[in-house]
Design a protein around this motif. Structure first.
Motif, PDB file in Angstrom:
ATOM      1  N   LEU A 184      -9.373   0.276  -8.549  1.00 25.05           N
ATOM      2  CA  LEU A 184      -8.803  -0.718  -7.817  1.00 25.05           C
ATOM      3  C   LEU A 184      -7.955   0.259  -6.747  1.00 25.05           C
ATOM      4  O   LEU A 184      -7.338   1.206  -7.005  1.00 25.05           O
ATOM      5  CB  LEU A 184      -7.677  -1.068  -8.838  1.00 25.05           C
ATOM      6  CG  LEU A 184      -8.264  -1.920 -10.053  1.00 25.05           C
ATOM      7  CD1 LEU A 184      -7.089  -2.315 -10.967  1.00 25.05           C
ATOM      8  CD2 LEU A 184      -9.070  -3.206  -9.527  1.00 25.05           C
ATOM      9  N   SER A 212      -7.342  -0.350   3.117  1.00 24.13           N
ATOM     10  CA  SER A 212      -7.354  -1.529   2.372  1.00 24.13           C
ATOM     11  C   SER A 212      -8.461  -1.226   1.668  1.00 24.13           C
ATOM     12  O   SER A 212      -9.371  -0.439   1.872  1.00 24.13           O
ATOM     13  CB  SER A 212      -7.323  -2.903   3.107  1.00 24.13           C
ATOM     14  OG  SER A 212      -8.502  -2.644   3.933  1.00 24.13           O
ATOM     15  N   ARG A 213      -8.686  -2.264   0.541  1.00 27.00           N
ATOM     16  CA  ARG A 213      -9.950  -2.150  -0.332  1.00 27.00           C
ATOM     17  C   ARG A 213     -11.270  -2.219   0.761  1.00 27.00           C
ATOM     18  O   ARG A 213     -12.283  -1.544   0.658  1.00 27.00           O
ATOM     19  CB  ARG A 213      -9.917  -3.072  -1.296  1.00 27.00           C
ATOM     20  CG  ARG A 213     -11.382  -3.048  -2.204  1.00 27.00           C
ATOM     21  CD  ARG A 213     -12.388  -3.820  -1.840  1.00 27.00           C
ATOM     22  NE  ARG A 213     -12.215  -5.226  -1.391  1.00 27.00           N
ATOM     23  CZ  ARG A 213     -12.256  -6.084  -2.196  1.00 27.00           C
ATOM     24  NH1 ARG A 213     -12.349  -6.159  -3.503  1.00 27.00           N
ATOM     25  NH2 ARG A 213     -11.985  -7.552  -1.620  1.00 27.00           N
ATOM     26  N   ASP A 229      -9.171  -8.559  -5.018  1.00 29.09           N
ATOM     27  CA  ASP A 229      -8.860  -8.220  -3.727  1.00 29.09           C
ATOM     28  C   ASP A 229      -8.674  -6.519  -3.695  1.00 29.09           C
ATOM     29  O   ASP A 229      -8.910  -5.982  -2.821  1.00 29.09           O
ATOM     30  CB  ASP A 229      -7.656  -8.876  -3.184  1.00 29.09           C
ATOM     31  CG  ASP A 229      -7.543 -10.059  -2.676  1.00 29.09           C
ATOM     32  OD1 ASP A 229      -8.715 -10.647  -2.592  1.00 29.09           O
ATOM     33  OD2 ASP A 229      -6.436 -10.701  -2.600  1.00 29.09           O
ATOM     34  N   GLN A 230      -8.801  -6.028  -4.709  1.00 30.19           N
ATOM     35  CA  GLN A 230      -8.380  -4.706  -4.625  1.00 30.19           C
ATOM     36  C   GLN A 230      -9.510  -3.800  -5.460  1.00 30.19           C
ATOM     37  O   GLN A 230      -9.750  -2.543  -5.323  1.00 30.19           O
ATOM     38  CB  GLN A 230      -7.273  -4.471  -5.738  1.00 30.19           C
ATOM     39  CG  GLN A 230      -6.014  -4.751  -5.120  1.00 30.19           C
ATOM     40  CD  GLN A 230      -4.795  -4.459  -6.198  1.00 30.19           C
ATOM     41  OE1 GLN A 230      -5.119  -3.882  -7.116  1.00 30.19           O
ATOM     42  NE2 GLN A 230      -3.629  -5.049  -5.599  1.00 30.19           N
ATOM     43  N   ARG A 251      -5.137   0.312  -4.590  1.00 35.43           N
ATOM     44  CA  ARG A 251      -3.733  -0.183  -4.428  1.00 35.43           C
ATOM     45  C   ARG A 251      -3.045  -0.285  -2.983  1.00 35.43           C
ATOM     46  O   ARG A 251      -3.586   0.686  -2.381  1.00 35.43           O
ATOM     47  CB  ARG A 251      -2.814   0.588  -5.446  1.00 35.43           C
ATOM     48  CG  ARG A 251      -3.190   0.595  -6.829  1.00 35.43           C
ATOM     49  CD  ARG A 251      -3.454  -0.946  -7.396  1.00 35.43           C
ATOM     50  NE  ARG A 251      -3.504  -0.886  -9.122  1.00 35.43           N
ATOM     51  CZ  ARG A 251      -3.898  -1.628  -9.791  1.00 35.43           C
ATOM     52  NH1 ARG A 251      -3.701  -3.143  -9.418  1.00 35.43           N
ATOM     53  NH2 ARG A 251      -3.871  -1.560 -11.348  1.00 35.43           N
TER      54      ARG A 251
END
Length: 368
Positions: free
Chosen positions: A287, A295-296, A343-344, A289
């Protein structure tokens, strides 16, 4: 540094020379399908290996999910997770059932039992949880809810081959469990799947349904489908079982190296395994974070630029696809934990043949 592509997975295959005598047997027998000898042997071998009472082999897990719902005569609404592969919800729609999405637990990423009860309506007939990434669901809590409201439980256990929980195989929970033997899975038969049944009567109904509803040459008792596994796939499965321990060990080695190398990278959390269960290391999700340097999707792009094919399993949420997003249960406000995870999440490459130098190459990109 090599720029040879590293894919998110690579199918584990046994030595080809060991498969050739089995192909010769199929050629000589001229039995290619319809429950031939390899099919029967694989069912028996899997029951013993997995510690389950009855198993029915299928051409793939999606057809198995569709058939499992038919076998239990499920109708109305079924509560399930939005954080899964689309086949979970698709199998419901193919049966004329409305998926009702409930949110997930932030640690396990499995369907949150606390959210299930609130989603029950008079139309609810079943719960379809997913053992996400092979981590067992809270089966005891889910069963308590099912017993209280007289609901069936069908587990999408596509990720859970060989996973044991506190009371043996996780596949023995619920009314039925469905496995996937797709090429990407820890145990594969090229394509394939299976339904785990608790008793012989249920298996018999499933076996009728997967073969057009035939009981014998002239009697059809149900509107069945053609879901049978071929002799080619079953033969491969028998050979794969001889090597599955090697595959698990190789994945475990990769998992341990990732966890050691990523332990102190700020903003990166490795999804935890269940300390009370065995792991088949089917995926390696991290994940990304808010505290991470990008960002991811930024990290995803960096890895792709380095020829590393990580995957965003599971993004978007199933509830975001056009055929589902109009459902009341698909509203973003109803699924905050699932949406955050989608989203992660980034699943890093994991397969037995992944080398230490390749792992270091991947980790170097993450560290930046």
């Amino acid at each position: 540094m090599s720029d040879k592509p590293i894919y998110v997975t690579q199918p584990f295959l046994p030595p080809l020379d060991d498969f050739m005598p089995m192909l010769r047997q199929i050629w000589d027998s001229k039995v290619l399908t319809n429950g031939g000898p390899f099919h029967q042997k694989l069912e028996a071998a899997l029951c013993e290996h997995l510690g389950v009472p009855h198993i029915s082999l299928f051409t793939n897990a999606t057809i198995a999910l569709v058939t499992a719902l038919q076998a239990l005569r499920i109708t109305g609404e079924v509560i399930t997770t939005p954080y899964t592969f689309v086949a979970t919800a698709h199998s419901l729609v193919w049966n004329g059932i409305e998926p009702v999405f409930a949110d997930i637990d932030p640690e396990s990423l499995n369907l949150d039992p606390k959210k299930i009860e609130a989603a029950i309506t008079p139309k609810t007939t079943a719960i379809m949880p997913v053992h996400c990434y092979g981590r067992p669901c809270d089966t005891e809590a889910i069963q308590r809810i099912a017993d209280t409201y007289n609901l069936k439980v069908i587990y999408d256990a596509a990720h859970a081959f060989g996973v044991n929980c506190h009371c043996g195989s996780v596949l023995n929970h619920g009314d039925l469990s469905v496995l996937s033997f797709h090429a990407t899975k820890v145990f594969n038969t090229f394509e394939g799947g299976a339904i785990i049944s608790p008793d012989a009567k249920t298996k018999k109904r499933i076996d009728h349904l997967k073969n057009f509803g035939f009981v014998d040459e002239t009697v059809v008792v149900a509107p069945g489908i053609n879901g049978k596994m071929s002799e080619f796939n079953a033969a491969l499965g028998l050979l794969q079982l001889e090597h599955v321990g090697e595959a698990f060990a190789g994945r475990g080695r990769v998992d341990a190296m990732y966890r050691e190398r990523l332990a102190h990278v700020a903003g990166i959390d490795c999804v935890a395994t269940d300390p009370k269960a065995t792991s088949n290391h089917s995926y390696f999700p991290i994940l990304v974070r808010p505290g991470f340097r990008t960002s991811r999707d930024g990290l995803y792009a960096e890895l792709r630029a380095a020829n590393v094919y990580a995957r965003r399993y599971f993004y978007p949420l199933v509830s975001d696809f056009p055929m589902y997003r109009g459902l009341p249960s698909a509203a973003p406000a109803n699924l905050p934990v699932a949406r955050a995870a989608a989203d992660q999440v980034l699943c890093l490459p994991i397969f037995p043949a992944l080398t230490e130098s390749q792992i270091d190459r991947i980790v170097d990109v993450i560290r930046g």
